[in-house]
Design a protein around this motif. Structure first.
Motif, PDB file in Angstrom:
ATOM      1  N   UNK A 280       2.267  13.552  21.500  1.00  0.00           N
ATOM      2  CA  UNK A 280       0.408  12.968  20.675  1.00  0.00           C
ATOM      3  C   UNK A 280      -0.173  13.747  21.193  1.00  0.00           C
ATOM      4  N   UNK A 281       0.319  13.729  23.008  1.00  0.00           N
ATOM      5  CA  UNK A 281      -1.039  14.530  23.304  1.00  0.00           C
ATOM      6  C   UNK A 281      -1.122  15.941  23.355  1.00  0.00           C
ATOM      7  N   UNK A 282      -0.077  15.916  23.367  1.00  0.00           N
ATOM      8  CA  UNK A 282       0.757  17.789  22.541  1.00  0.00           C
ATOM      9  C   UNK A 282       1.025  18.627  21.771  1.00  0.00           C
ATOM     10  N   UNK A 283       0.384  17.791  21.289  1.00  0.00           N
ATOM     11  CA  UNK A 283       1.011  17.887  19.333  1.00  0.00           C
ATOM     12  C   UNK A 283      -0.463  18.297  19.047  1.00  0.00           C
ATOM     13  N   UNK A 284      -1.868  18.047  19.676  1.00  0.00           N
ATOM     14  CA  UNK A 284      -2.957  18.548  19.594  1.00  0.00           C
ATOM     15  C   UNK A 284      -4.018  18.976  20.668  1.00  0.00           C
TER      16      UNK A 284
ATOM     17  N   UNK B 206      -0.993  13.000  10.926  1.00  0.00           N
ATOM     18  CA  UNK B 206       0.083  13.604  10.556  1.00  0.00           C
ATOM     19  C   UNK B 206       1.306  13.560  12.283  1.00  0.00           C
ATOM     20  N   UNK B 207       0.256  13.754  13.009  1.00  0.00           N
ATOM     21  CA  UNK B 207       0.457  14.073  14.337  1.00  0.00           C
ATOM     22  C   UNK B 207       1.444  13.281  14.511  1.00  0.00           C
ATOM     23  N   UNK B 208       0.560  12.205  14.968  1.00  0.00           N
ATOM     24  CA  UNK B 208       0.630  10.766  15.364  1.00  0.00           C
ATOM     25  C   UNK B 208       2.105  10.234  14.222  1.00  0.00           C
TER      26      UNK B 208
END
Lengths: 189, 189
Positions: B150-154, A137-139
């Motif tokens: 992508x990097x900060x969302x996870x 979902x994030x990607x």
């Protein structure tokens, strides 16, 4: 009119893929894996297309929102109502609680990755979302923050005719993203 | 702590590439073509890395801004001052007028693709930017709006030690993006 000289007859990102084949290859490989391939995610292609549609809608990207909305419709067996409802408010749409929680994460990502917090993640887990599904979902949301900016940052052509999006949606839902683009009759431009 | 269970010892996007090889492949192919390959753009790898660094800085993505800042430094022959200056204000940095105009477009893309207007494009053309260069600047900025999210969302690990970024920068500037990731000693986490 597009900001750079793009090939005529191809709308949105497809005109950019014709213009720049060297970047089109990895970008098409990415969406094929991320959205279409049934074996790379436990989210269905329809659910993944809905996340792409919702993110594109939040970014007000006419071409991407309409295209992925049409693909989502075909992936969901023709259910146009749920696509429209998701674009208005996923929390009120007839989708699973898990997908609603993932849509909340996608909306945070659309603003900034830094906006996703541990409560958003916990809420998704409570509805049964796995690490892989949170990752996807994030990607997907992040990827459409890219495509929306690519498409609108170069002012590509976004057709007004709903039939164009429907034809693209039907094609991509059945063929995936690696086949030749749909060419629109010049008279429609 | 990351929002999902990522392999230890790999910072930022590299932990995500280890977690999800199926999406890592097209993402690495994309940055290899877009940033590193000397034959795919008339912008130098150093100029392209500066656009990636600036966009990541605007998105306040610590991992990406520091990593691409370090790569840019090595691509520019060790000039750390120009990297720092670009992150503060490209208009005041010692870069070409053409690159300043492309940085202005990148900043618009970072907000929304819809914010790029014909005056921004005309200003870049006046400084000698070609269609290809405008295309590349827009796609680099859009791509880092994806990677940053992508990097900060996870919530991936962003090391504090500048030496880590310097080592990654040195590796990527010389090897490109398709080699094995730099692994940080567990004790540094």
């Amino acid at each position: 009119m597009p900001h750079i000289a793009l090939p005529a007859g191809f709308p949105g990102v497809r005109s950019l893929f014709m213009y720049s084949p060297v970047t089109a290859k990895p970008l098409n490989d990415l969406v094929q894996t991320l959205l279409h391939d049934p074996n790379t995610s436990t989210l269905t292609p329809g659910e993944r297309e809905l996340i792409a549609t919702y993110t594109s809608s939040l970014n007000e990207c006419k071409y991407c929102a309409n295209t992925h909305g049409a693909i989502a419709k075909y992936q969901l067996g023709g259910d146009a109502d749920v696509v429209k409802a998701v674009m208005v408010d996923p929390a009120a749409a007839e989708i699973t609680p898990k997908l609603k929680a993932l849509m909340n994460i996608a909306a945070k990502v659309q603003q900034s990755g830094r906006n996703v917090n541990s409560r958003d993640i916990a809420a998704a887990r409570e509805e049964g979302a796995t690490d892989n599904e949170i990752h996807d979902a994030v990607l997907i949301a992040a990827t459409f923050c890219m495509f929306n900016r690519y498409v609108d940052g170069l002012a590509t052509w976004a057709p007004d005719d709903p039939a164009v999006y429907d034809a693209i949606g039907k094609q991509r839902a059945s063929e995936g993203y690696l086949t030749q683009p749909f060419k629109v009759a010049q008279t429609q431009q």
